[in-house]
Write an enzyme that holds these catalytic residues in place. Structure first.
Site, PDB file in Angstrom:
ATOM      1  CE  LYS A  92      -3.427   2.873   0.739  1.00 39.40           C
ATOM      2  NZ  LYS A  92      -4.596   3.197  -0.025  1.00 39.40           N
ATOM      3  CE  LYS A  96      -3.617   7.596   7.097  1.00 41.97           C
ATOM      4  NZ  LYS A  96      -4.096   6.323   6.578  1.00 41.97           N
TER       5      LYS A  96
HETATM    6  P1  NAD Z   1     -13.040   8.447   7.710  1.00 43.40           P
HETATM    7  O1  NAD Z   1     -12.450   9.452   8.627  1.00 43.40           O
HETATM    8  O2  NAD Z   1     -14.087   8.892   6.743  1.00 43.40           O
HETATM    9  O3  NAD Z   1     -13.665   7.222   8.551  1.00 43.40           O
HETATM   10  C1  NAD Z   1     -13.045   6.654   9.660  1.00 43.40           C
HETATM   11  C2  NAD Z   1     -14.096   6.327  10.699  1.00 43.40           C
HETATM   12  O4  NAD Z   1     -13.447   5.717  11.816  1.00 43.40           O
HETATM   13  C3  NAD Z   1     -14.827   7.568  11.231  1.00 43.40           C
HETATM   14  O5  NAD Z   1     -16.225   7.394  11.092  1.00 43.40           O
HETATM   15  C4  NAD Z   1     -14.404   7.654  12.704  1.00 43.40           C
HETATM   16  O6  NAD Z   1     -15.411   8.162  13.551  1.00 43.40           O
HETATM   17  C5  NAD Z   1     -14.077   6.197  12.990  1.00 43.40           C
HETATM   18  N1  NAD Z   1     -13.167   6.024  14.126  1.00 43.40           N
HETATM   19  C6  NAD Z   1     -12.030   6.702  14.434  1.00 43.40           C
HETATM   20  N2  NAD Z   1     -11.471   6.218  15.543  1.00 43.40           N
HETATM   21  C7  NAD Z   1     -12.263   5.199  15.964  1.00 43.40           C
HETATM   22  C8  NAD Z   1     -12.203   4.305  17.063  1.00 43.40           C
HETATM   23  N3  NAD Z   1     -11.213   4.371  17.965  1.00 43.40           N
HETATM   24  N4  NAD Z   1     -13.178   3.379  17.172  1.00 43.40           N
HETATM   25  C9  NAD Z   1     -14.186   3.311  16.274  1.00 43.40           C
HETATM   26  N5  NAD Z   1     -14.298   4.140  15.217  1.00 43.40           N
HETATM   27  C10 NAD Z   1     -13.346   5.069  15.063  1.00 43.40           C
HETATM   28  O7  NAD Z   1     -11.796   7.805   6.937  1.00 43.40           O
HETATM   29  P2  NAD Z   1     -11.835   6.982   5.564  1.00 43.40           P
HETATM   30  O8  NAD Z   1     -11.711   7.945   4.432  1.00 43.40           O
HETATM   31  O9  NAD Z   1     -12.969   6.015   5.598  1.00 43.40           O
HETATM   32  O10 NAD Z   1     -10.439   6.201   5.665  1.00 43.40           O
HETATM   33  C11 NAD Z   1     -10.274   5.086   6.531  1.00 43.40           C
HETATM   34  C12 NAD Z   1      -8.957   4.379   6.185  1.00 43.40           C
HETATM   35  O11 NAD Z   1      -9.012   3.941   4.818  1.00 43.40           O
HETATM   36  C13 NAD Z   1      -7.707   5.275   6.311  1.00 43.40           C
HETATM   37  O12 NAD Z   1      -6.657   4.524   6.856  1.00 43.40           O
HETATM   38  C14 NAD Z   1      -7.428   5.677   4.877  1.00 43.40           C
HETATM   39  O13 NAD Z   1      -6.066   5.974   4.681  1.00 43.40           O
HETATM   40  C15 NAD Z   1      -7.879   4.435   4.122  1.00 43.40           C
HETATM   41  N6  NAD Z   1      -8.290   4.690   2.725  1.00 43.40           N
HETATM   42  C16 NAD Z   1      -9.149   5.711   2.442  1.00 43.40           C
HETATM   43  C17 NAD Z   1      -9.507   5.941   1.109  1.00 43.40           C
HETATM   44  C18 NAD Z   1     -10.436   7.079   0.730  1.00 43.40           C
HETATM   45  O14 NAD Z   1     -10.563   7.366  -0.474  1.00 43.40           O
HETATM   46  N7  NAD Z   1     -11.093   7.736   1.669  1.00 43.40           N
HETATM   47  C19 NAD Z   1      -8.985   5.134   0.083  1.00 43.40           C
HETATM   48  C20 NAD Z   1      -8.148   4.081   0.429  1.00 43.40           C
HETATM   49  C21 NAD Z   1      -7.789   3.869   1.750  1.00 43.40           C
END
Ligand code: NAD
Length: 301
Positions: A178, A246
């Site tokens: 990744k 990040k």
């Molecule tokens: P996001 O912030 O939209 O969602 C994350 C969720 O996790 C939030 O709803 C938050 O409230 C929850 N959360 C945080 N801490 C928590 C805890 N301790 N317990 C329970 N819930 C908790 O983020 P996202 O965009 O969905 O990204 C999530 C992961 O996926 C990241 O690591 C990101 O790098 C990866 N990712 C994101 C994308 C994208 O396009 N958004 C693409 C590929 C990978």
């Protein structure tokens, strides 16, 4: 696990129902899995309830799941959730399979996996690529590290999320793949911003440029997806600048640890930091173009 002939009966505890998690939960439900979700943010949980998705309000309630899937913002969130003393680990049964799909430091994925193994709990690091659109369409690329046998047992779950499912190797290798993905993502968007800036400086038509380049060897996911948003001045995040930084930091730390110079990565980090310093952290990756606009300061007639 005795249910291999009827895997859809497995119960899944899903942690983190954000931009990625929400559509991924829906993919699991559409594929017949029995899912309960937890998110630390009650507003997110309320949204799930409105969508008729079962949710719980604490980690303990997911303790009896067959599989735990998490997709959380950063390394510290994942370490909090899988903390031995205060996190979900204390409630999980031996034989449970934990799949973390967040993008986090690979050293942390290894540490969490080893701690869980001591409790006879299996662990895979399985970060994804393809953005929110890939999650909605069930078309994510998934890079998986951990024991091959655990990977095989989990494959019906991965199939609900995408078709490009790759067993990358030992524990932590999913995160390494990744990082490589994110190095290329950062460079691709930077290259697109440079091409757009030159074209703009000469009074060229960006829309036509994008369509032209899509048909040739310069095409990329960035050009197809974020190029359009740059032209339309649409900063809305799928993947936000904060998360991109990040990921670049994680890659840079891994490169430093290996002693390998990655000068392109260092440059891209500096450019994204400039963008974030201008309060763009919550905007999408495509806001990098604003940094180029600032540097070029082109006055269009
Ligand atoms: P996001 O912030 O939209 O969602 C994350 C969720 O996790 C939030 O709803 C938050 O409230 C929850 N959360 C945080 N801490 C928590 C805890 N301790 N317990 C329970 N819930 C908790 O983020 P996202 O965009 O969905 O990204 C999530 C992961 O996926 C990241 O690591 C990101 O790098 C990866 N990712 C994101 C994308 C994208 O396009 N958004 C693409 C590929 C990978």
């Amino acid at each position: 696990m005795q249910k291999s002939n009827n895997i859809n009966k497995f119960s899944i505890g899903f942690i983190g129902a954000g931009k990625m998690g929400n559509p991924m939960i829906k993919q699991l439900i559409n594929n017949g899995f029995n899912v309960r979700a937890y998110d630390i943010n009650p507003k997110v949980t309320k949204k799930l309830e409105k969508e008729n998705i079962k949710s719980v309000n604490n980690l303990r309630a997911l303790g009896n799941s067959d599989f735990i899937i998490s997709i959380l913002p950063d390394t510290n969130n994942v370490e909090t959730v899988f903390n031995n003393d205060t996190g979900i680990n204390q409630f999980l049964r031996p034989g449970t399979i934990v799949i973390d799909m967040s993008t986090i430091a690979y050293s942390s994925a290894i540490k969490i996996g080893k701690e869980l193994q001591k409790k006879q709990i299996e662990f895979l690091d399985a970060p994804v690529s393809g953005g929110v659109k890939g999650a909605i369409d069930g078309n994510l690329a998934i890079m998986i590290g951990g024991k091959k046998d655990t990977f095989k047992k989990s494959s019906p779950i991965f199939k609900a999320f995408g078709n490009n499912i790759v067993y990358a190797g030992k524990l932590g290798m999913g995160q390494i793949f990744k990082m490589c993905n994110q190095i290329m993502v950062g460079s691709h968007i930077q290259a697109m911003c440079e091409a757009f800036t030159l074209c703009k400086s000469k009074g060229g038509d960006l829309k036509l440029l994008r369509e032209t380049l899509i048909g040739g060897s310069a095409n990329s996911w960035m050009l197809e997806n974020l190029g359009k948003q740059v032209i339309e001045k649409d900063d809305k995040a799928g993947f936000r600048i904060d998360l991109q930084l990040k990921d670049l930091k994680i890659a840079s730390e891994a490169a430093f640890e290996s002693g390998v110079p990655l000068p392109g990565l260092s440059l891209v980090i500096a450019l994204f930091l400039e963008t974030r310093a201008h309060h763009e952290g919550k905007n999408g990756n495509q806001a990098l173009f604003k940094t180029y606009d600032r540097m070029a300061n082109i006055k269009l007639k």
